[in-house]
Design a protein around this motif. Sequence first.
Motif, short mmCIF file in Angstrom:
data_model
loop_
_atom_site.label_atom_id
_atom_site.label_comp_id
_atom_site.label_asym_id
_atom_site.label_seq_id
_atom_site.Cartn_x
_atom_site.Cartn_y
_atom_site.Cartn_z
N TYR A 54 38.20 51.27 28.07
CA TYR A 54 38.16 51.04 30.15
C TYR A 54 36.07 51.19 29.73
O TYR A 54 35.77 50.63 30.67
CB TYR A 54 38.86 51.95 31.03
N ALA A 77 34.22 49.57 27.81
CA ALA A 77 33.51 48.21 28.67
C ALA A 77 33.38 47.95 29.47
O ALA A 77 31.91 47.58 29.93
CB ALA A 77 35.79 47.75 29.06
N HIS A 110 49.00 43.14 26.54
CA HIS A 110 48.00 42.48 26.49
C HIS A 110 48.76 41.02 27.78
O HIS A 110 48.26 39.99 28.21
CB HIS A 110 47.93 41.28 25.28
N PRO A 160 46.16 41.05 33.27
CA PRO A 160 45.05 41.75 33.18
C PRO A 160 44.97 43.61 33.70
O PRO A 160 44.39 44.23 33.78
CB PRO A 160 44.56 40.81 34.94
N PHE A 163 46.75 45.20 30.97
CA PHE A 163 45.18 45.12 30.11
C PHE A 163 43.89 46.40 30.41
O PHE A 163 44.37 47.28 29.97
CB PHE A 163 44.18 44.03 29.96
N VAL A 164 43.72 46.33 31.66
CA VAL A 164 43.11 47.16 32.26
C VAL A 164 44.15 49.29 32.12
O VAL A 164 43.25 49.39 31.72
CB VAL A 164 42.85 47.36 33.88
N TRP A 213 36.77 40.75 27.43
CA TRP A 213 37.17 41.68 29.19
C TRP A 213 35.87 41.87 30.28
O TRP A 213 35.39 40.71 31.29
CB TRP A 213 38.01 42.92 29.53
N THR A 233 34.64 38.72 32.90
CA THR A 233 34.79 39.44 34.38
C THR A 233 33.59 39.96 34.94
O THR A 233 33.30 39.64 36.21
CB THR A 233 35.18 41.48 34.38
N ILE A 244 43.66 38.24 29.58
CA ILE A 244 42.23 37.32 28.92
C ILE A 244 41.76 35.83 29.91
O ILE A 244 41.24 35.63 30.63
CB ILE A 244 41.05 37.18 27.83
N LEU A 290 42.43 35.89 33.89
CA LEU A 290 40.92 35.96 33.98
C LEU A 290 39.94 35.27 33.99
O LEU A 290 38.98 35.13 34.71
CB LEU A 290 40.24 37.56 33.28
#
Length: 437
Positions: free
Chosen positions: A141, A144, A181, A184, A187-188, A206, A210, A229, A232
Amino acid sequence: MEKPAKIASPKGKLGVLLPGMGAVSTTFMSGVELVRKGKSQPVGSLTQLGTIRLGKRTDGRSPLIKKFVPLADLGDLVFGGWDIFKDNAYQAAAKAGVLNPQDLDKVKPFLSGIKPMKAAFDREYVKKLDGTHVKKGKNKYELALQIKEDIANFKKTSKASRLVTCWCGSTEIFITQHEVHSTPEKFVEAMKNNHPSIAPSMLYAWASVTSGVPFANGAPNLTVDIPAIQKLALDNNVAICGKDFKTGQTLMKTILAPGFKARMLGLEGWYSTNILGNRDGEVLDDPGSFKTKEESKLGALEYILQPQLYPMLYGKIHHKVRINYYPPRGDNKEGWDNIDIFGWLGYPMQIKVDFLCRDSILAAPIVLDLVIFLDLAQRAGFRGIQEWLSFYFKSPMTPAGLYPEHDLFIQTMKLKNTLRWMMGEELITHLGQEYYD
């Protein structure tokens, strides 16, 4: 999806962000600059050279696509990217060995000024590479978020008004969809927990989505082909597409196989093998990465030939795909195909194809078209999966439950009819009866 009421003008610079500044990326950037300087031609690019028929054949209206729809101009493209090696674009292009020194010298000052940002990289996902120009963070994270910061900084320093990201990095190990997956939020949480099903390419996806940046996936990795994804992308009004650039051997399959089916010729077997010696070949020498590529390359025939509809002709195909790393060949990939077909009364015939192609030379115009078309899609208010760009991919993305179209000719019609639809022109059906009334 509703037809756009208005397509925003392509004013200002279009920033192109490239995760992976190797052979494909540097060939793409070099080519764009050579074309801008009037030193070469954009062969292979639909956005630059392609035309589109409007109305009847007798109307004589076939403008260039770039004159028909409001596309970004090549002069407005600015470039940035990430790589696990700190070489600038000129050094990377020279090492890749795709373009000859005479062509590279013409764009040396331009390429030398493009220096990669540190990459988010994990050798567990690309076992044949080991870079030193990599980001550090306590979890995925955090990495990302660093990519998001890179995106914002590039937009500011390049003075770009819009951005597009196109993954040109290596093929990662085979990963199947996992519960992490699915949304969202999951996923985070998975990024924060360093979950193994979150590959580095997904971090770029991502971060881009975002940040409101369209994303094209040029490798067979899952990357944007996961529910989190895709959700998102819808939530952030971002266009996405993928996956795996359709360049050499699979391009030939999507040209030949529709012809066999159109004439109801049977197929017993299709054996394909490749030799290549670039970084892609080295990466694919690892069984995990090859499995990802194999899945992408195997799907086209089944979807095109539809064995469930034609079991007698295509129900028992022996389809084999092999890739062999052979350093002396470099980027000049060779694809051999042995195709066993049968015709009237079941009598056997054979076709042999030996495609001496250049991997990055075929991929570079694909990158250009995807960047230009994704920017168009974004300005038209499109969001989520852009299936009309299937033309460029080995394994086109579709919503859950919808099979992809692999037939190159159906894909071409889909792409051009989408452009006609966007601009309020009549769709072309090729019925032709109106000429005989």
